[in-house]
Design a protein around this motif. Structure first.
Motif, PDB file in Angstrom:
ATOM      1  N   GLY A  75       0.808  -1.207   0.000  1.00 47.78           N
ATOM      2  CA  GLY A  75       0.000   0.000   0.000  1.00 47.78           C
ATOM      3  C   GLY A  75       0.842   1.258   0.000  1.00 47.78           C
ATOM      4  N   GLY A  76       0.171   2.399  -0.031  1.00 44.34           N
ATOM      5  CA  GLY A  76       0.865   3.655   0.157  1.00 44.34           C
ATOM      6  C   GLY A  76       0.903   4.547  -1.061  1.00 44.34           C
ATOM      7  N   ALA A  83      -9.335  12.019   2.878  1.00 44.41           N
ATOM      8  CA  ALA A  83      -8.613  10.895   2.284  1.00 44.41           C
ATOM      9  C   ALA A  83      -9.624   9.850   1.825  1.00 44.41           C
ATOM     10  CB  ALA A  83      -7.628  10.273   3.267  1.00 44.41           C
ATOM     11  N   LEU A  84      -9.264   9.145   0.757  1.00 42.52           N
ATOM     12  CA  LEU A  84     -10.069   8.034   0.238  1.00 42.52           C
ATOM     13  C   LEU A  84      -9.119   6.909  -0.075  1.00 42.52           C
ATOM     14  CD1 LEU A  84     -12.937   7.098  -0.807  1.00 42.52           C
ATOM     15  CD2 LEU A  84     -12.168   7.865  -3.068  1.00 42.52           C
ATOM     16  N   ILE A  85      -9.376   5.710   0.462  1.00 41.33           N
ATOM     17  CA  ILE A  85      -8.453   4.590   0.311  1.00 41.33           C
ATOM     18  C   ILE A  85      -9.181   3.338  -0.154  1.00 41.33           C
ATOM     19  CG2 ILE A  85      -8.668   3.752   2.701  1.00 41.33           C
ATOM     20  CD1 ILE A  85      -5.632   3.284   2.715  1.00 41.33           C
ATOM     21  N   GLY A  92      -4.690  -0.914  -0.149  1.00 38.14           N
ATOM     22  CA  GLY A  92      -4.099   0.146   0.646  1.00 38.14           C
ATOM     23  C   GLY A  92      -3.741   1.373  -0.168  1.00 38.14           C
ATOM     24  N   ARG A  93      -4.171   1.445  -1.417  1.00 40.69           N
ATOM     25  CA  ARG A  93      -3.855   2.597  -2.254  1.00 40.69           C
ATOM     26  C   ARG A  93      -4.739   3.789  -1.888  1.00 40.69           C
ATOM     27  NH1 ARG A  93      -4.107   3.636  -8.873  1.00 40.69           N
ATOM     28  NH2 ARG A  93      -2.543   5.299  -8.798  1.00 40.69           N
ATOM     29  N   ILE A  94      -4.123   4.929  -1.615  1.00 43.11           N
ATOM     30  CA  ILE A  94      -4.869   6.142  -1.348  1.00 43.11           C
ATOM     31  C   ILE A  94      -5.251   6.766  -2.684  1.00 43.11           C
ATOM     32  CG2 ILE A  94      -4.761   8.465  -0.371  1.00 43.11           C
ATOM     33  CD1 ILE A  94      -3.008   7.337   1.843  1.00 43.11           C
ATOM     34  N   LEU A 128      -5.734   7.901   9.343  1.00 40.83           N
ATOM     35  CA  LEU A 128      -7.015   7.287   9.703  1.00 40.83           C
ATOM     36  C   LEU A 128      -7.516   6.360   8.600  1.00 40.83           C
ATOM     37  CD1 LEU A 128      -8.755  10.335  11.380  1.00 40.83           C
ATOM     38  CD2 LEU A 128      -8.189   8.174  12.509  1.00 40.83           C
ATOM     39  N   ALA A 129      -7.247   6.717   7.347  1.00 38.00           N
ATOM     40  CA  ALA A 129      -7.625   5.837   6.241  1.00 38.00           C
ATOM     41  C   ALA A 129      -6.852   4.528   6.314  1.00 38.00           C
ATOM     42  CB  ALA A 129      -7.361   6.541   4.913  1.00 38.00           C
ATOM     43  N   ILE A 130      -5.549   4.613   6.565  1.00 35.88           N
ATOM     44  CA  ILE A 130      -4.709   3.411   6.669  1.00 35.88           C
ATOM     45  C   ILE A 130      -5.145   2.557   7.864  1.00 35.88           C
ATOM     46  CG2 ILE A 130      -2.355   2.608   7.134  1.00 35.88           C
ATOM     47  CD1 ILE A 130      -1.426   5.194   5.612  1.00 35.88           C
TER      48      ILE A 130
END
Length: 387
Positions: free
Chosen positions: A23-24, A41-43, A48-50, A174-176
């Protein structure tokens, strides 16, 4: 004894060697979108891709979104069937409450529902004191988990989210965190629950909690997660939804129009970044006798698919992985950045058949959570056998 251990290695390896996601990476190519939030943020949960971020790494107050970490730490470190005795301190905690009384007992499981559905600060404090031995002990576990997950813009001072100096997180963190937590079946079940009843030892009627998260009732596919508000943090929201097997999480901090913004964010994500199938279990790898050992999906904007590259790394025949059937890994890249990898096997191998049987979304999530621990056990046993 060694025969038994060898058999154990085989079972462990089946679970340990599956799909690896990295991810990341943050997406930029799609049409723009905006919100009323200070930070957003949107994930994509699986990869795990933002997919979208604005002020995503700015540390700020997060109110009761804190309770996402409280819940996952309690689930991972506590016993859900434990009876938790409510202290005077917990019963008197200010702010949102499920109206616990000092001295009453409630299972940890039911407290978690009160925590996540009604945002009970009394429930948060009772949970922290029980699981951590004290509120301070539990906060230590929260910060330890944040460090483990690589949340660089997060620090906790309490388990409930009431305003306190030095207590903060960011939209991306927080998204992660939420993407991680949703891979836990217990957490996912709690946050998607619209209504819950629990025994009340003080009255003839049961506790009855309706989830404050209106997204569950106003958005198709919604399945979580948490609301938040304080006078300094303002309105905060984390929501999740699943469509066509893809789960997204949206985060907004300080957003006066969060319900509308979350609907728009999720719609935008599903439209512009649907999952693309990069690997199909048993699909032949071009130019070799090997086949993919698992399915692999990744969220891609329509113009990104042509930018995905793949590279094969073969496994040394002397490696324990080779002895257990794995012949290599296919590593996928997007514009030079690694995004995931899939194990490769000889067609018809027993290991491939076992992986194919396990290639469900539920198994994927379970394997991902166990992968690090099981790899460690695997190599410790191999070292012992080779002595």
């Amino acid at each position: 004894m060694k025969k038994q251990l060898t058999r154990m290695i085989a079972y462990i390896a089946i679970a340990a060697c599956f799909v690896t996601g990295i991810g990341g990476q943050i997406a930029y190519a799609s049409p723009s979108i905006s919100t009323n939030a200070y930070a957003t943020a949107l994930i994509d949960v699986q990869s795990g891709r933002i997919l979208y971020s604005r002020n995503g790494d700015v540390a700020t107050r997060i109110a009761s979104l804190t309770k996402i970490m409280t819940a996952i730490v309690a689930i991972e470190n506590g016993n859900l069937s434990d009876k938790v005795k409510v202290s005077t301190r917990a019963a008197g905690k200010e702010g949102s409450s499920i109206y616990l009384r000092a001295g009453e007992e409630m299972t940890l499981s039911n407290l978690l529902y009160g925590l996540m559905l009604r945002s009970g600060n009394d429930a948060a404090t009772a949970i922290a004191e029980h699981v951590g031995g004290s509120e301070a002990g539990f906060v230590f576990l929260m910060n330890q988990k944040a460090s483990e997950l690589g949340l660089e813009h997060t620090q906790f001072r309490n388990p409930h989210g009431l305003d306190e100096e030095g207590h903060y997180s960011s939209a991306n963190d927080l998204a992660i965190l939420t993407a991680y937590a949703l891979k836990n079946k217990i957490f996912a079940e709690i946050v998607k629950t619209d209504h819950k009843k629990a025994p009340n030892p003080n009255e003839k009627w049961h506790y009855s909690w309706r989830n404050k998260n209106k997204m569950l009732r106003m958005y198709e596919g919604a399945d979580g997660v948490k609301t938040g508000y304080t006078k300094k943090a303002f309105r905060c929201l984390v929501s999740s939804a699943t469509r066509n097997g893809q789960q997204l999480v949206a985060v907004t901090l300080n957003d006066g129009d969060d319900w509308r913004d979350h609907r728009n964010l999720l719609d935008w994500g599903f439209k512009h970044y649907p999952h693309s199938r990069l690997a199909e279990v048993e699909q032949a790898v071009s130019g070799s006798s090997l086949v993919y050992g698992a399915n692999y999906n990744y969220p891609l904007e329509k113009d990104e698919l042509d930018k995905v590259q793949a590279s094969v790394t073969l496994i040394d025949p002397s490696s324990p992985h080779y002895a257990l059937g794995e012949r290599g890994r296919m590593q996928f890249f997007l514009e030079g950045e690694p995004i995931g990898s899939v194990p490769l096997y000889e067609k018809g191998s027993m290991r491939l058949k076992l992986n194919k049987r396990a290639a469900t979304e539920e198994s994927f999530n379970q394997f991902k959570q166990l992968e690090k621990r099981e790899h460690s056990i695997f190599f410790k046993i191999v070292d012992w056998l080779q002595k």
